[in-house]
Design a protein around this motif. Structure first.
Motif, mmCIF file in Angstrom:
data_model
loop_
_atom_site.group_PDB
_atom_site.id
_atom_site.type_symbol
_atom_site.label_atom_id
_atom_site.label_comp_id
_atom_site.label_asym_id
_atom_site.label_seq_id
_atom_site.Cartn_x
_atom_site.Cartn_y
_atom_site.Cartn_z
ATOM 1 N N ASN A 100 -12.769 2.298 11.588
ATOM 2 C CA ASN A 100 -12.904 3.367 10.674
ATOM 3 C C ASN A 100 -11.370 3.930 10.573
ATOM 4 O OD1 ASN A 100 -15.651 3.666 9.995
ATOM 5 N ND2 ASN A 100 -16.275 5.150 11.495
ATOM 6 N N ALA A 101 -10.922 3.299 12.039
ATOM 7 C CA ALA A 101 -8.808 3.756 11.417
ATOM 8 C C ALA A 101 -8.046 2.807 11.113
ATOM 9 C CB ALA A 101 -8.720 3.992 13.146
ATOM 10 N N GLU A 102 -8.653 1.355 11.319
ATOM 11 C CA GLU A 102 -8.348 0.323 10.645
ATOM 12 C C GLU A 102 -8.223 0.138 9.135
ATOM 13 O OE1 GLU A 102 -10.034 -2.724 12.668
ATOM 14 O OE2 GLU A 102 -8.672 -2.556 14.555
ATOM 15 N N GLU A 103 -9.718 0.283 8.712
ATOM 16 C CA GLU A 103 -10.005 0.930 7.191
ATOM 17 C C GLU A 103 -9.024 1.938 6.287
ATOM 18 O OE1 GLU A 103 -13.817 0.680 6.955
ATOM 19 O OE2 GLU A 103 -14.546 -0.945 7.091
ATOM 20 N N PHE A 104 -8.726 2.977 7.359
ATOM 21 C CA PHE A 104 -8.060 3.878 6.954
ATOM 22 C C PHE A 104 -7.030 3.452 6.320
ATOM 23 C CE2 PHE A 104 -5.879 8.421 7.559
ATOM 24 C CZ PHE A 104 -6.574 8.617 6.439
ATOM 25 N N SER A 105 -6.348 3.091 8.089
ATOM 26 C CA SER A 105 -4.825 2.780 7.895
ATOM 27 C C SER A 105 -4.467 1.690 6.800
ATOM 28 C CB SER A 105 -4.041 2.419 9.167
ATOM 29 O OG SER A 105 -3.133 1.287 8.969
ATOM 30 N N ALA A 106 -5.745 0.748 6.159
ATOM 31 C CA ALA A 106 -5.355 -0.334 5.718
ATOM 32 C C ALA A 106 -5.043 0.566 4.248
ATOM 33 C CB ALA A 106 -6.949 -1.357 5.382
ATOM 34 N N SER A 107 -6.641 0.987 4.231
ATOM 35 C CA SER A 107 -6.775 1.926 2.985
ATOM 36 C C SER A 107 -5.343 2.992 2.039
ATOM 37 C CB SER A 107 -8.152 2.914 1.994
ATOM 38 O OG SER A 107 -7.568 4.087 3.304
ATOM 39 N N GLN A 108 -4.194 3.575 3.376
ATOM 40 C CA GLN A 108 -3.232 3.769 3.116
ATOM 41 C C GLN A 108 -1.969 2.846 2.290
ATOM 42 O OE1 GLN A 108 -1.396 6.137 6.128
ATOM 43 N NE2 GLN A 108 -3.836 6.581 6.874
ATOM 44 N N GLU A 109 -1.731 1.525 2.521
ATOM 45 C CA GLU A 109 -1.490 0.679 2.570
ATOM 46 C C GLU A 109 -1.313 -0.157 1.094
ATOM 47 O OE1 GLU A 109 1.568 -0.451 4.486
ATOM 48 O OE2 GLU A 109 1.416 1.245 4.948
ATOM 49 N N SER A 110 -2.839 0.198 0.685
ATOM 50 C CA SER A 110 -3.562 0.118 -0.629
ATOM 51 C C SER A 110 -3.051 1.062 -1.401
ATOM 52 C CB SER A 110 -4.744 -0.887 -0.310
ATOM 53 O OG SER A 110 -4.997 -2.142 0.302
ATOM 54 N N ALA A 111 -3.410 1.962 -1.168
ATOM 55 C CA ALA A 111 -3.074 3.409 -2.120
ATOM 56 C C ALA A 111 -1.461 2.935 -2.803
ATOM 57 C CB ALA A 111 -3.338 4.145 -1.294
ATOM 58 N N LYS A 112 -0.733 2.754 -1.902
ATOM 59 C CA LYS A 112 0.948 2.458 -1.700
ATOM 60 C C LYS A 112 0.849 2.071 -2.341
ATOM 61 C CE LYS A 112 1.628 4.554 2.320
ATOM 62 N NZ LYS A 112 2.354 4.193 4.470
ATOM 63 N N ALA A 113 0.344 0.509 -2.668
ATOM 64 C CA ALA A 113 0.410 -0.669 -3.042
ATOM 65 C C ALA A 113 0.387 -0.757 -4.461
ATOM 66 C CB ALA A 113 -0.108 -2.059 -2.746
ATOM 67 N N ALA A 114 -0.675 0.277 -4.921
ATOM 68 C CA ALA A 114 -1.456 0.244 -6.125
ATOM 69 C C ALA A 114 -0.372 1.726 -6.784
ATOM 70 C CB ALA A 114 -2.419 0.957 -5.759
ATOM 71 N N ALA A 115 -0.398 2.715 -6.585
ATOM 72 C CA ALA A 115 0.495 2.832 -6.911
ATOM 73 C C ALA A 115 1.800 2.824 -7.800
ATOM 74 C CB ALA A 115 1.011 4.617 -5.967
ATOM 75 N N LEU A 116 2.641 2.347 -6.593
ATOM 76 C CA LEU A 116 3.834 1.628 -7.140
ATOM 77 C C LEU A 116 3.335 0.575 -7.951
ATOM 78 C CD1 LEU A 116 6.367 1.407 -3.525
ATOM 79 C CD2 LEU A 116 5.707 3.153 -5.457
ATOM 80 N N LYS A 117 2.666 -0.293 -7.758
ATOM 81 C CA LYS A 117 2.505 -1.234 -8.753
ATOM 82 C C LYS A 117 2.374 -0.579 -10.161
ATOM 83 C CE LYS A 117 0.980 -4.951 -6.206
ATOM 84 N NZ LYS A 117 -0.586 -5.910 -5.703
ATOM 85 N N GLU A 118 1.455 0.856 -10.260
ATOM 86 C CA GLU A 118 0.606 1.684 -11.691
ATOM 87 C C GLU A 118 2.895 1.874 -12.412
ATOM 88 O OE1 GLU A 118 -1.597 3.078 -14.303
ATOM 89 O OE2 GLU A 118 -1.652 1.505 -13.020
#
Length: 371
Positions: free
Chosen positions: A121-139
């Protein structure tokens, strides 16, 4: 003893017995209920949830904006692995609107320990943060680069104390790697017992570069030789690491939210980042909550416990709920009064819906419907 008295006494004894059985008999179920909901535009525990940081000497400093309203991420509270539900507890949960009783193995599979579940769960939470940053900046059309890194290392495996979580993997046996799945393919070309040479940039060096908005430098790379062992399931050669994808962003984005696990906050983190980096007030001051996983390209995925999240959001005051398309039908079956469920498949969908909400064109929203 009169027959009527005997009958009443017998009935009373049966009721007492049933009560004792119901109170003491454990059943293989666990309970889910609405958890905390946190505004990604605000603070939590004294710190901002999202903090875009300037770095000393950084040439292109990000412009940051203060906007009103709510973009709340939502959570589900679950009973602990040690909790043993009674029959009465299960019956009570089934009857309540704000509770969901599920088989125990749904939350705690037999093949995983509670610690393993928490770690995942902790690893998934950390990975989701990275993907959120990537998706936002690409947008926002800002530069984002990716690299392969060591996501985790199994204790006692050949890679333990040789490779470390956060190390950037640039090559395996001299072959450059650009995708996480390439690492496993190259390792399994060996026979168990043979050695594999990894070219890595140590985690500390990589993190220092990323904080300055720079890619990890090849000049910091070093070679590490690691033995292999036989995998328990299929006998292939393994070293005991889980590769992952890392990113380099043009500036540091810090997400602080303790005691939360899983990947379902990804969408709301991404929207919060976009809101902080654009002058437009995405919500128009409205109370919007939501959930959903997100990948680097902004695609939104479904999550678990959707009905508990909508209940929690409405209790907090949400008017609109950004709902993953895959969860729409289930969420709409038991929608809280006063909450509009907005169907969302991508970050573009979410931003389009937010534009309609802040401009008052809510009749144009694509709402979730029960099949």
């Amino acid at each position: 003893m009169p027959r009527r008295t005997a009958t009443l006494l017998t009935s009373a004894l049966l009721l007492i017995t049933m009560f004792c059985v119901g109170a003491l008999l454990n059943v293989p179920y666990a309970e889910m209920s609405p958890g905390p909901t946190v505004n990604t535009l605000g603070g939590h525990g004294g710190d901002p949830v999202l903090n875009v940081k300037d770095q000393p000497g950084q040439a292109d400093k990000p412009k940051k904006y203060r906007n009103s309203g709510h973009l709340n991420m939502t959570t589900v509270r679950v009973t602990g692995s040690e909790y043993r539900m009674t029959l009465f507890g299960a019956l009570s949960g089934w009857l309540r609107h704000d509770s969901l009783v599920v088989p125990y193995e749904t939350l705690y599979p037999d093949d995983k320990s509670a610690k393993e579940v928490d770690r995942e769960n902790a690893e998934e939470f950390s990975a989701s943060q990275e993907s959120a940053k990537a998706a936002a900046l690409k947008e926002l059309h800002l530069p984002v680069s990716t690299h392969v890194l060591v996501g985790s290392v199994e204790k006692g495996a050949p890679a333990h104390n040789r490779l470390h979580a956060g190390d950037v993997i640039t090559a395996v046996d001299g072959t450059p790697v650009g995708k996480a799945e390439s690492v496993g393919k190259l390792v399994t070309q060996h026979k168990p017992g043979e050695k594999v040479t990894f070219t890595v940039i140590p985690a500390g060096k990589a993190k220092a570069a990323q904080k300055q908005g720079k890619k990890p430098s090849a000049k910091d790379a070093r070679k590490v030789t690691v033995g292999t062992e036989k995998a328990r399931d299929d006998g292939r050669a393994v070293v005991g690491i889980q590769p992952a994808v890392g990113h380099t962003f043009p500036f540091e984005i810090d997400i602080k939210l303790a005691d939360i696990g899983g990947p379902s906050a990804g969408l709301m983190f991404a929207l919060g980042i976009v809101d902080k980096l654009t002058p437009t007030n995405l919500t128009g001051g409205k109370f919007v909550a939501g959930t959903g996983t997100i990948d680097d390209d902004g695609k939104v995925g479904e999550i678990g416990g959707i009905q508990m999240k909508t209940v929690g959001a409405r209790k907090k005051g949400a008017q609109y709920f950004l709902t993953p398309a895959g969860n729409c039908a289930t969420a709409a079956q038991d929608k809280p009064d006063g909450l509009t469920l907005v169907k969302t498949s991508s970050i573009d969908d979410a931003l389009s819906s937010l534009k309609k909400i802040r401009s008052g064109k809510t009749d144009e929203l694509t709402q979730c419907r029960a099949h």
